[in-house]
Every structure is written in C-alpha cells, then in structure tokens.
Design a protein around this motif. Structure first.
Motif, PDB file in Angstrom:
ATOM      1  N   LEU A 236       3.068  -8.118  -2.369  1.00  0.00           N
ATOM      2  CA  LEU A 236       4.301  -7.887  -1.612  1.00  0.00           C
ATOM      3  C   LEU A 236       5.500  -6.996  -2.362  1.00  0.00           C
ATOM      4  O   LEU A 236       5.997  -6.217  -1.839  1.00  0.00           O
ATOM      5  CB  LEU A 236       4.961  -9.109  -1.110  1.00  0.00           C
ATOM      6  CG  LEU A 236       4.174  -9.855  -0.062  1.00  0.00           C
ATOM      7  CD1 LEU A 236       4.599 -11.432   0.079  1.00  0.00           C
ATOM      8  CD2 LEU A 236       4.473  -9.051   1.381  1.00  0.00           C
ATOM      9  N   PRO A 237       5.537  -7.386  -3.504  1.00  0.00           N
ATOM     10  CA  PRO A 237       6.765  -6.758  -4.370  1.00  0.00           C
ATOM     11  C   PRO A 237       6.238  -5.112  -4.699  1.00  0.00           C
ATOM     12  O   PRO A 237       7.047  -4.285  -5.102  1.00  0.00           O
ATOM     13  CB  PRO A 237       6.915  -7.393  -5.743  1.00  0.00           C
ATOM     14  CG  PRO A 237       6.104  -8.758  -5.387  1.00  0.00           C
ATOM     15  CD  PRO A 237       5.341  -8.324  -4.384  1.00  0.00           C
ATOM     16  N   PHE A 238       5.187  -4.843  -4.456  1.00  0.00           N
ATOM     17  CA  PHE A 238       4.456  -3.569  -5.094  1.00  0.00           C
ATOM     18  C   PHE A 238       4.187  -2.614  -3.917  1.00  0.00           C
ATOM     19  O   PHE A 238       3.553  -1.604  -4.071  1.00  0.00           O
ATOM     20  CB  PHE A 238       3.531  -3.684  -5.872  1.00  0.00           C
ATOM     21  CG  PHE A 238       3.791  -4.865  -6.899  1.00  0.00           C
ATOM     22  CD1 PHE A 238       4.643  -4.597  -8.045  1.00  0.00           C
ATOM     23  CD2 PHE A 238       2.966  -6.153  -6.995  1.00  0.00           C
ATOM     24  CE1 PHE A 238       4.956  -5.237  -8.965  1.00  0.00           C
ATOM     25  CE2 PHE A 238       3.388  -7.011  -7.972  1.00  0.00           C
ATOM     26  CZ  PHE A 238       4.161  -6.887  -9.029  1.00  0.00           C
ATOM     27  N   VAL A 239       4.528  -3.152  -2.478  1.00  0.00           N
ATOM     28  CA  VAL A 239       4.214  -2.195  -1.534  1.00  0.00           C
ATOM     29  C   VAL A 239       5.371  -1.721  -0.603  1.00  0.00           C
ATOM     30  O   VAL A 239       6.298  -2.633  -0.562  1.00  0.00           O
ATOM     31  CB  VAL A 239       3.055  -2.649  -0.536  1.00  0.00           C
ATOM     32  CG1 VAL A 239       1.627  -2.756  -1.452  1.00  0.00           C
ATOM     33  CG2 VAL A 239       3.538  -4.158  -0.013  1.00  0.00           C
ATOM     34  N   PRO A 240       5.710  -0.532  -0.062  1.00  0.00           N
ATOM     35  CA  PRO A 240       6.792  -0.327   0.530  1.00  0.00           C
ATOM     36  C   PRO A 240       6.545  -0.720   2.127  1.00  0.00           C
ATOM     37  O   PRO A 240       7.918  -0.795   2.751  1.00  0.00           O
ATOM     38  CB  PRO A 240       6.703   1.355   0.663  1.00  0.00           C
ATOM     39  CG  PRO A 240       5.267   1.501   0.606  1.00  0.00           C
ATOM     40  CD  PRO A 240       4.686   0.531  -0.327  1.00  0.00           C
ATOM     41  N   ASP A 241       5.460  -1.190   2.514  1.00  0.00           N
ATOM     42  CA  ASP A 241       5.456  -1.753   3.865  1.00  0.00           C
ATOM     43  C   ASP A 241       4.723  -3.170   3.930  1.00  0.00           C
ATOM     44  O   ASP A 241       3.606  -3.486   4.395  1.00  0.00           O
ATOM     45  CB  ASP A 241       4.613  -0.728   4.488  1.00  0.00           C
ATOM     46  CG  ASP A 241       3.150  -0.145   3.879  1.00  0.00           C
ATOM     47  OD1 ASP A 241       3.042  -0.892   2.774  1.00  0.00           O
ATOM     48  OD2 ASP A 241       2.464   0.324   4.254  1.00  0.00           O
TER      49      ASP A 241
END
Length: 281
Positions: free
Chosen positions: A155-160
């Motif tokens: 979750l922290p590493f994706v824009p979507d």
C-alpha cells in the motif's frame, strides 16, 4: 517498513541501490509502482539483515512498535484457514501463521525479497508457498481466501491503493478479513526524525504529494505515498469492505530500538503505525 522520508536521504537500510539519488522531496511524479520493485530488489539483503533479529525468521509484528499478532489477534483464529499475505517481503508473518495451523501463501512484487524468503525457509525449516505478484493484480480466483493481510506491504508504494483493496476484497470469501498496517497518516506532518526534533509539524497533513527520490536523469528510484485516515477509510469502503477496527499501537517500555523515524523518544508522544481491520460482507 522502509518509509524513510524527509527533505534529505533518510534510509534505514543504509543504501538506495544504483544509481544514486540526487533529488529528494515531495512532488507528483509519473510512477506506476515499478520503482518500488527496483528499490526493494536492490536493498532486500541489507534490509533483511538489519531487521532480522527484531522481525524474527518466523515472527509476526504489525509495525516497529513491536505489536505481534499473537498479542493482537487481529486475523482471528487462523487454524485450518486459507490465508494470503500480500507485500510479504521475506514472508516472516506467513511463516508464523503456518506454525499456527494456517494454510498460508505469500506474495511480493520484489524478486529480491522472495529470494530472502528462501533463506529464512532454510533457516527455520518452515516453507511457505510464495510467488511474485503485484498486489493490484493477484493471480487467484475470486473467493480463494478466508484472510488477506499485509504488514507495511504494498500500500505505501503504489499510487493507486484502492486497487489493492479491491483485489483483497475480490479474493476474500464472504465474511473474510482484510487487515493492513501502514505508517500512521499523522506522521506525515512531521519530520522523519525519531527524536524530539520530530515532534514539531513542518508540513501539512493534507499535502498528499508522495515522497520521491530521483536520479540525475529524473528517473524515480523510490516513491512512497501518503493517505489521510479519511482516504484509507474511503478506499476500503469503495472496495466494498466494512471497517471494523483501527488499532494504533502504543510504544512499549521494552522496545528501545530505533527504526528510521520510529523510536521510543518520539513514540511516547505520537502514533507511528495504524492497523486497519476490515471485513467483506
């Protein structure tokens, strides 16, 4: 649990791979999430070596405060259940769950992290099925699992991020749980400093621009995304899930370690981790 961010190169693993970053800061960039895979592939060995004692080869902690699943019981009784870990890293948590009788499967986007899992399998004798997969496009049929979770993964590493929630909901059986931990959103308003210097807010909590590191050619080497508490709630609701609990672990007296921006000095005053517990109706 990398989440080292500030106006300069804060990095708890001591390296950011090759090439070196030359720009650090908060700005919108064209990132589809692939930068995370490159970063974790380059830094997996150092990260796992540095945090191995704290995480445990077959341990399950929800964050740097040290809260364990054995203490919290956020996944419920997992014995005989099908459990999926996304953003699993070296599958520490899944290995612990296997010891509790779960049929655990681990996925991660980074081949470097999954290679580290093989090392821990050999050390513990507990082999967890694992495969490389993007948490936004899981290679499983609808309704395959009773529980899906991640501890600071994906979750922290994706824009979507809403796509991650939708995939978790899709592969869950009715009544199943999706549980995830992230950096507490409040922390994004403060410098990434574990000392008292990190107790004074220096940017807006509502500034949702990601923290980004880029190289000389302005290629994104690392990106980490901020979402407010409300953003997280809206995302899980949009995925058809129901929020049942929000856990904010307190810093315990026994934990003297410093991990990036987490540590006992600041941890006594500000939350560092948020754990969201949701269910599929």
């Amino acid at each position: 649990m990398r989440t080292g961010r500030d106006d300069g190169p804060v990095n708890d693993s001591g390296s950011v791979g090759d090439p070196e970053p030359v720009s650090f800061g908060y700005r919108d960039v064209p990132d589809d999430g692939r930068a995370a895979r490159r970063w974790w592939d380059a830094n997996a060995d150092e990260y796992l070596d540095e945090h191995r004692d704290f995480l445990g080869d077959a341990g399950f902690r929800w964050g740097p405060e040290g809260l364990t699943e054995a203490e919290a019981g956020l996944l419920g009784d997992v014995a005989g259940r099908d459990v999926l870990e996304v953003g699993a890293g070296a599958a520490h948590c899944s290995r612990w769950l296997a010891g509790q009788g779960a049929r655990a499967v681990a996925t991660d986007y980074s081949a470097g992290m999954l290679a580290g899992a093989a090392t821990l399998d050999a050390a513990t004798g507990v082999v967890v099925p694992r495969l490389q997969a993007d948490a936004r496009a899981l290679p499983f049929a609808d309704g395959s699992f009773d529980v899906v979770f991640t501890s600071f993964g994906a979750l922290p590493f994706v824009p979507d991020a809403v796509r991650v929630h939708r995939e978790a909901a899709r592969v869950l059986r009715p009544g199943g749980r999706w549980v995830f931990s992230v950096t507490h959103p409040l922390r994004w308003a403060f410098p990434d400093d574990p000392t008292s210097r990190g107790l004074t807010a220096n940017r807006s909590y509502f500034d949702r621009r990601p923290y980004v590191e880029t190289d000389a050619a302005d290629r994104v080497l690392y990106a980490e995304y901020h979402r407010t508490v409300g953003d997280h709630v809206r995302d899980v609701v949009a995925a058809g899930l129901v929020l049942t609990d929000l856990v904010e672990p307190e810093w315990p007296e026994w934990n003297t370690q410093v991990w990036g921006g987490w540590g006992p000095e600041r941890g006594r005053y500000l939350p560092g981790t948020a754990v969201f517990v949701t269910t599929r109706p």
